[in-house]
Design a protein around this motif. Sequence first.
Motif, PDB file in Angstrom:
ATOM      1  N   GLU A   1     -26.046  16.286   0.341  1.00 24.01           N
ATOM      2  CA  GLU A   1     -25.361  17.584   0.288  1.00 24.01           C
ATOM      3  C   GLU A   1     -25.346  18.183  -1.103  1.00 24.01           C
ATOM      4  O   GLU A   1     -25.574  19.385  -1.277  1.00 24.01           O
ATOM      5  N   ALA A   2     -25.063  17.374  -2.116  1.00 26.05           N
ATOM      6  CA  ALA A   2     -25.028  17.900  -3.482  1.00 26.05           C
ATOM      7  C   ALA A   2     -26.403  18.400  -3.906  1.00 26.05           C
ATOM      8  O   ALA A   2     -26.542  19.473  -4.507  1.00 26.05           O
ATOM      9  N   ALA A   3     -27.435  17.628  -3.563  1.00 24.38           N
ATOM     10  CA  ALA A   3     -28.788  18.001  -3.973  1.00 24.38           C
ATOM     11  C   ALA A   3     -29.283  19.246  -3.253  1.00 24.38           C
ATOM     12  O   ALA A   3     -29.903  20.126  -3.858  1.00 24.38           O
ATOM     13  N   VAL A   4     -29.038  19.332  -1.953  1.00 23.11           N
ATOM     14  CA  VAL A   4     -29.537  20.484  -1.203  1.00 23.11           C
ATOM     15  C   VAL A   4     -28.867  21.779  -1.673  1.00 23.11           C
ATOM     16  O   VAL A   4     -29.508  22.824  -1.795  1.00 23.11           O
ATOM     17  N   LEU A   5     -27.583  21.709  -1.976  1.00 19.85           N
ATOM     18  CA  LEU A   5     -26.872  22.890  -2.460  1.00 19.85           C
ATOM     19  C   LEU A   5     -27.343  23.300  -3.849  1.00 19.85           C
ATOM     20  O   LEU A   5     -27.612  24.475  -4.111  1.00 19.85           O
ATOM     21  N   ALA A   6     -27.423  22.317  -4.738  1.00 24.87           N
ATOM     22  CA  ALA A   6     -27.854  22.620  -6.100  1.00 24.87           C
ATOM     23  C   ALA A   6     -29.262  23.202  -6.111  1.00 24.87           C
ATOM     24  O   ALA A   6     -29.537  24.200  -6.790  1.00 24.87           O
ATOM     25  N   PHE A   7     -30.166  22.587  -5.338  1.00 20.59           N
ATOM     26  CA  PHE A   7     -31.559  23.033  -5.323  1.00 20.59           C
ATOM     27  C   PHE A   7     -31.702  24.426  -4.730  1.00 20.59           C
ATOM     28  O   PHE A   7     -32.420  25.269  -5.284  1.00 20.59           O
ATOM     29  N   LYS A   8     -31.031  24.696  -3.614  1.00 20.44           N
ATOM     30  CA  LYS A   8     -31.149  26.029  -2.997  1.00 20.44           C
ATOM     31  C   LYS A   8     -30.602  27.106  -3.938  1.00 20.44           C
ATOM     32  O   LYS A   8     -31.073  28.249  -3.931  1.00 20.44           O
ATOM     33  N   ALA A   9     -29.631  26.733  -4.785  1.00 18.93           N
ATOM     34  CA  ALA A   9     -29.091  27.672  -5.773  1.00 18.93           C
ATOM     35  C   ALA A   9     -29.896  27.631  -7.068  1.00 18.93           C
ATOM     36  O   ALA A   9     -29.454  28.144  -8.099  1.00 18.93           O
ATOM     37  N   ASN A  10     -31.077  27.007  -7.017  1.00 20.62           N
ATOM     38  CA  ASN A  10     -32.044  26.980  -8.114  1.00 20.62           C
ATOM     39  C   ASN A  10     -31.572  26.194  -9.340  1.00 20.62           C
ATOM     40  O   ASN A  10     -31.971  26.451 -10.463  1.00 20.62           O
ATOM     41  N   ASN A  11     -30.700  25.204  -9.095  1.00 22.80           N
ATOM     42  CA  ASN A  11     -30.265  24.328 -10.172  1.00 22.80           C
ATOM     43  C   ASN A  11     -30.992  22.996 -10.076  1.00 22.80           C
ATOM     44  O   ASN A  11     -31.295  22.514  -8.981  1.00 22.80           O
ATOM     45  N   LYS A  12     -31.220  22.379 -11.207  1.00 21.07           N
ATOM     46  CA  LYS A  12     -31.612  20.975 -11.215  1.00 21.07           C
ATOM     47  C   LYS A  12     -30.327  20.154 -11.103  1.00 21.07           C
ATOM     48  O   LYS A  12     -29.255  20.604 -11.503  1.00 21.07           O
ATOM     49  N   ILE A  13     -30.427  18.947 -10.559  1.00 20.37           N
ATOM     50  CA  ILE A  13     -29.220  18.137 -10.396  1.00 20.37           C
ATOM     51  C   ILE A  13     -29.478  16.684 -10.772  1.00 20.37           C
ATOM     52  O   ILE A  13     -30.519  16.106 -10.444  1.00 20.37           O
ATOM     53  N   LEU A  14     -28.514  16.131 -11.503  1.00 20.73           N
ATOM     54  CA  LEU A  14     -28.494  14.721 -11.855  1.00 20.73           C
ATOM     55  C   LEU A  14     -27.421  14.062 -11.009  1.00 20.73           C
ATOM     56  O   LEU A  14     -26.253  14.450 -11.060  1.00 20.73           O
ATOM     57  N   LEU A  15     -27.803  13.064 -10.226  1.00 14.50           N
ATOM     58  CA  LEU A  15     -26.896  12.396  -9.300  1.00 14.50           C
ATOM     59  C   LEU A  15     -26.514  11.033  -9.856  1.00 14.50           C
ATOM     60  O   LEU A  15     -27.374  10.186 -10.083  1.00 14.50           O
ATOM     61  N   LYS A  16     -25.225  10.821 -10.102  1.00 10.70           N
ATOM     62  CA  LYS A  16     -24.761   9.504 -10.556  1.00 10.70           C
ATOM     63  C   LYS A  16     -23.846   8.924  -9.484  1.00 10.70           C
ATOM     64  O   LYS A  16     -22.656   9.201  -9.431  1.00 10.70           O
TER      65      LYS A  16
END
Length: 399
Positions: free
Chosen positions: A111-126
């Motif tokens: 969920e965090a990745a799909v939201l961040a990516f669709k909003a054109n953000n890169k995401i670091l998941l810890k």
Amino acid sequence: MELLNSDKKNKVLQSMINIIDAKRSEIIAENKKDLDAFKRDDQALYDRLVVNEAKVDDMIQAIKEVKAQEDPVGKTISDRTLESGLNIQNKTAPFGTIMIIYESRPDVTIEAAVLAFKANNKILLKGGKEAYHSNVVLEKCWHEALAENDLDKTWIRLMHINREETQEFLRNPTEPLDLIVPRGGERLIQFVKEHAKCAVLISGRGNNFLYVSKTADWAKSISVILNAKTEKISGCNALDKVLIDKNIPNYEAKVKELASVLENANVEIIVDKDIKSVLSDKEEVAGKEVWHEEFLALKILLAEVDGLDQVIEMINEYSGGHSASIMTSNKAEAEKFMEQVDSAAVYHNASTRFTDGGQMGVGAELAISTDKLHHRGPLGLKQLVTNKYYVFGDGHVRV
């Protein structure tokens, strides 16, 4: 940062849907490694860790819902031309790079990745070490989806670092960070707030309160309390404290009835000194720290109050600022409660369990924010952008 068009982003999400569906057996098998290694001393954390067929279906559904939502980037907030001829446009823009720190919950890796990516953000998941195998296989799925669409895996990355290395990264990040969202206990949140070099959006604890007014419908109150407490004890929107107005008709009988209903649902009851006179066999609350505690268990605190003003003061002092509910048939009383209680979500005659992106019509969520900047409540797709001004001139100079 490169701005991807909506079609490109949606193709990645469709690839991810196909990959997860095809690899569901592998995902569940990797999750079993985490479950087998987990000591079940924390039932709430264990419940959050589980990935089964239904959870994989939920992951796929979350991606489908985000894919179907309108791209939040590049939307015009305002557009005006001044008398000078200068045109000023304000548009939505990505944050850049978001880091999220979370415990258990492999579904957050989706969920965090799909939201961040669709909003054109890169995401670091810890993620937490307890979900290591689950998160690794899900990261591999993301990287396969990105590669299928000729995108670099740096868009979505799992941070393979331990707790100490994470703390050092927060103190001295080795790459640009624009936003951090900590999802964990008080110590984690406080550390991130203290040491982060960028904006921090707090996803706070629950510790949710419900007030039963003297005008409440008692049958509805019992139903709502039972749902809010027992429907999912691991949810941050679960109920922890019930404040009962001492002026309610048949007060003692109703307190005993509520206690009986909760006991039948295997809920441990602790009480304040006033309720103790009615439920003499129950443990009395030990100290102020219990009032601040989020239980995440089949446990509840029952307390006596005398009117709305006392209730508002208590909730604002002790709660986590997440969710609070009032059971009353008095609309004016409900309005005062909802206006003056300082929580991200306030309810009238309803369970706190609705504080959730899907239940509130937001869709998949990054977290439930208890912060006031820049958004409170479910952090959905539209909340993962900031804004940017575009100013168009023709040799304009300020005089």
